[in-house]
Scaffold this active site. Structure first.
Site, mmCIF file in Angstrom:
data_model
loop_
_atom_site.group_PDB
_atom_site.id
_atom_site.type_symbol
_atom_site.label_atom_id
_atom_site.label_comp_id
_atom_site.label_asym_id
_atom_site.label_seq_id
_atom_site.Cartn_x
_atom_site.Cartn_y
_atom_site.Cartn_z
ATOM 1 C CB SER A 1 39.495 0.020 -8.968
ATOM 2 O OG SER A 1 39.645 1.378 -9.328
ATOM 3 C CD1 TRP B 1 44.119 -4.766 -3.192
ATOM 4 C CD2 TRP B 1 42.752 -6.510 -2.819
ATOM 5 N NE1 TRP B 1 44.692 -5.557 -2.237
ATOM 6 C CE2 TRP B 1 43.888 -6.632 -1.981
ATOM 7 C CE3 TRP B 1 41.751 -7.481 -2.747
ATOM 8 C CZ2 TRP B 1 44.051 -7.688 -1.086
ATOM 9 C CZ3 TRP B 1 41.907 -8.541 -1.856
ATOM 10 C CH2 TRP B 1 43.049 -8.646 -1.036
ATOM 11 C CG ASP B 2 36.578 -1.080 -6.996
ATOM 12 O OD1 ASP B 2 35.511 -1.706 -6.915
ATOM 13 O OD2 ASP B 2 36.711 -0.061 -7.711
ATOM 14 C CE1 TYR B 3 42.163 -5.213 -8.522
ATOM 15 C CE2 TYR B 3 42.895 -7.079 -7.214
ATOM 16 C CZ TYR B 3 43.183 -5.936 -7.921
ATOM 17 O OH TYR B 3 44.492 -5.513 -8.050
ATOM 18 C CE LYS C 1 36.580 -3.531 -11.758
ATOM 19 N NZ LYS C 1 36.326 -2.517 -10.699
#
Length: 674
Positions: free
Chosen positions: A473, A350-352, A378
């Protein structure tokens, strides 16, 4: 860009909404004589700001207390400085992000305000007048798809060297084109004894180097004679990317002392190697430390926040928990050896990234003061870890998460969730949470949310069906991070709360320059080397408004002793985000990037929003006390200092490059004026 939505031309339908609501290389230029100014400065310094976030612990706090809730309305600009970047072409300017927070050097280091331009020129200013004293031209290579940005510089004083000797005090910056530069803070000239003529390459030419694929944005950290520097990697466009290494150099000579590899090598522990595939170097990368680092010099520790492995939204090529990624890692400043690590997201899809500087402080538990690291994330979580061991001080559970994923994906069965500290935003969105300006608008949002695949936070993306991303994100928290008023035991953090949706589609191998969707458009990014591309969008109503209730950005105060949210306030007005600027504020919050500071006078200062406003909040109540319109959005963390009895507050106004907002290159200082 036409249309309605987060980004350039945001909410062109705002006028309709108002009707509905009923109105609602070492070149140096020098000016002036520095010696007399330094003498005056030495006599008048009351409170300084020597590090990027005030100190190595990342507190973002200043004891300066001249400005208070009672008098902050008397705050006015006292000087403005332009870096000159706005004179470049619009194409060049749009590929920059002026996010610099100055540092204030002590008298023996020159008494300057020191800051960097997006491509790493270093500028020294008179802190009382804003006049330039000297400028160092970094001659940075501007090529590459990654925007130039430099959030700050660091400085170091060799207390054993003779006063006046070359580079006894030095400013250090890490450049867009991956060099480490050391500059004499008194003269603005390169330190000849550092590396080769004052610079050290942060990459090996034998490994190949593509400008922009890997860069630097955060200030390097200097402690215990070490310069520690991470990197920024373009991690969303392809599977195989540069590895996220952290490097340490001798502050005097520039000699590399150690390097820590996030992506496992033969020297990594069996536990780390087992959490990645054997061929990881061919199929993944990144896990880099792009956010600011913090340090505890007394315990010889540096704390490294790390990002996601590449590519961001598909992990079928990198099965396993991918240890070192999405973590905070405590390394020995002396040796680079791991003291402990704690992972916040297992196998990130998840682009965390861990986006913010770890915050160091103490908390009291059962009558005992414990040294801790506080990390905001995030995904809207707050983790509190013992600073010396990494063990959670407050409970963390491993919650079961959705296992439904595309063919070939690997999904962690659980994800960490703090059980004591509050979640900073609502991450469980369903059709009942739909919001609109009218019943028609709300009904459309309800239908749109109901059509999304949605199994809560950490739901893997699906093929050809949009999945709820709450947060997206952008976060949650981002690189502005959290700051601390220790005396009151209050932590302040700004948060994004807009709803995103994303899906996987068969890969077209087409690159995109973007990272976040703009203007109601669906952003498509090819994850080269994988079977999929990602399509990402903000979920908007027919009127172009987010489908969840405002605020869409907020500022919060959290009591660290109880875990209670003491207050939260909308952060940002949408009045400046449509095609026509409205003459009044609509405080529903906006996307925000940049951080806050808090002062001993009881005031929280923050820019960060997409409305050109610089605000002061009452630190105890959350009331907005004052605001001032900037030439562009203040996408930077401010700083403050007191000199000759006058408190100054300084912020850079650069504009949101990712959202197509107006751009600028100005640094503005404020002080009380009768």
């Amino acid at each position: 860009m036409p249309g309605c939505g987060f980004g350039k031309g945001l909410w062109p339908c705002l006028s309709l909404a108002v009707v509905v609501l009923g109105g609602c290389g070492n070149d140096v230029s020098q000016t002036g004589q520095s010696a007399p100014v330094v003498a005056n400065f030495a006599a008048g310094l009351d409170q300084g700001w020597p590090q990027y976030r005030g100190d190595l612990a990342g507190s973002g706090f200043s004891a300066s207390d001249q400005i208070t809730p009672a008098n902050v309305t008397q705050l006015k600009p006292v000087w403005t400085f332009s870096t000159g970047e706005s004179q470049r072409s619009q194409a060049e300017l749009k590929n920059t992000a002026f996010e610099a927070t100055p540092v204030l050097l002590p008298a023996e280091a020159g008494g300057h305000l020191a800051l960097c331009t997006p491509y790493n020129d270093v500028i020294a200013l008179d802190p009382q007048t804003g006049e330039q004293r000297w400028r160092f031209d970094a001659h940075a290579d501007r090529r590459g798809r990654r925007a130039g940005k430099c959030r700050g510089v660091s400085w170091w004083l060799d207390s054993e060297a003779a006063p006046g000797s070359e580079c006894r005090s030095r400013i250090v910056t890490a450049t867009h084109d991956r060099r480490l530069l050391a500059i004499d803070s008194l003269t603005g000239k390169a330190c000849s004894g550092f590396g080769e003529g004052g610079e050290v390459k942060l990459y090996s030419p034998a490994e190949g180097f593509v400008p922009g694929d890997i860069a630097s944005s955060s200030a390097p950290l200097i402690a215990n004679g070490r310069i520690v520097v991470g990197s920024g990697v373009v991690d969303f466009q392809r599977a195989k990317t540069p590895h996220g290494t952290v490097q340490a150099y001798d502050v005097m000579t520039g000699k590399k002392v150690w390097q820590f590899n996030m992506i496992p090598t033969a020297d990594s522990t069996p536990e780390v190697r087992a959490s990645w595939p054997d061929n990881v170097g061919d199929v993944s990368g990144s896990a880099n430390a792009w956010a600011p680092l913090s340090a505890d010099p007394d315990h010889d520790l540096v704390f490294i926040p790390t990002g996601a492995p590449s590519p961001d939204f598909y992990g079928g090529l990198r099965p396993g928990n991918n240890l070192n990624a999405n973590s905070v890692i405590a390394l020995s400043l002396s040796t680079g050896q791991v003291v402990w690590r704690y992972q916040f997201v297992h196998h990130d899809l998840w682009d965390y990234d861990t986006p913010a500087m770890p915050l160091l402080t103490t908390v009291t538990q059962d009558g005992e003061d414990l040294p801790v690291v506080i990390q905001v994330t995030k995904q809207g979580y707050v983790f509190v870890l013992h600073r010396l061991t990494g063990v959670p001080v407050y409970p963390v559970t491993e919650m079961a998460v959705s296992q439904k994923a595309v063919a070939g994906e690997w999904v962690s069965p659980t994800q960490p969730k703090p059980a004591f500290m509050p979640t900073l935003m609502n991450t469980q969105i369903n059709a009942d949470d739909a919001w609109g300006l009218t019943p028609w608008d709300k009904s459309a949002c309800r239908r749109a949310i109901a059509q999304l695949h949605n199994e809560g936070l950490f739901t893997p993306l699906q093929l050809n069906q949009f999945t709820v991303l709450m947060p997206g994100s952008l976060g949650g928290a981002n690189w502005g991070g959290a700051v601390l008023w220790k005396e009151k035991n209050l932590m302040y953090v700004n948060v994004n709360t807009a709803l995103f949706a994303a899906r996987l589609v068969p890969n077209t191998q087409a690159l995109s320059d973007g990272h976040l969707p703009q203007a109601g458009k669906t952003l498509r990014i090819s994850m080269q080397g994988t079977p999929y591309s990602i399509e990402n969008k903000t979920l908007l109503s027919p009127l172009g408004m987010p489908c969840v209730a405002p605020p869409w950005g907020k500022l919060m105060a959290v009591d660290l002793s109880t875990g209670d949210v003491r207050w939260e306030s909308p952060l940002g007005s949408i009045h400046d985000m449509g095609p026509v600027k409205l003459p009044f504020h609509i405080n529903w919050g906006t996307p925000n990037l940049g951080g806050a500071i808090v002062t001993g006078g009881g005031v929280v200062f923050i820019g960060a929003t997409m409305d050109r406003q610089f605000r002061a909040f009452d630190a105890l109540t959350g009331d907005v006390l004052w605001s001032h319109e900037l030439p562009a959005d203040g996408v930077a963390s401010p700083m403050t200092y007191t000199l000759d009895g006058k408190q100054y507050v300084v912020i850079s106004a650069g504009g949101h490059h990712m959202y197509g907002r107006p751009m600028s290159d100005q640094v503005i200082a404020f002080a009380l004026q009768p």
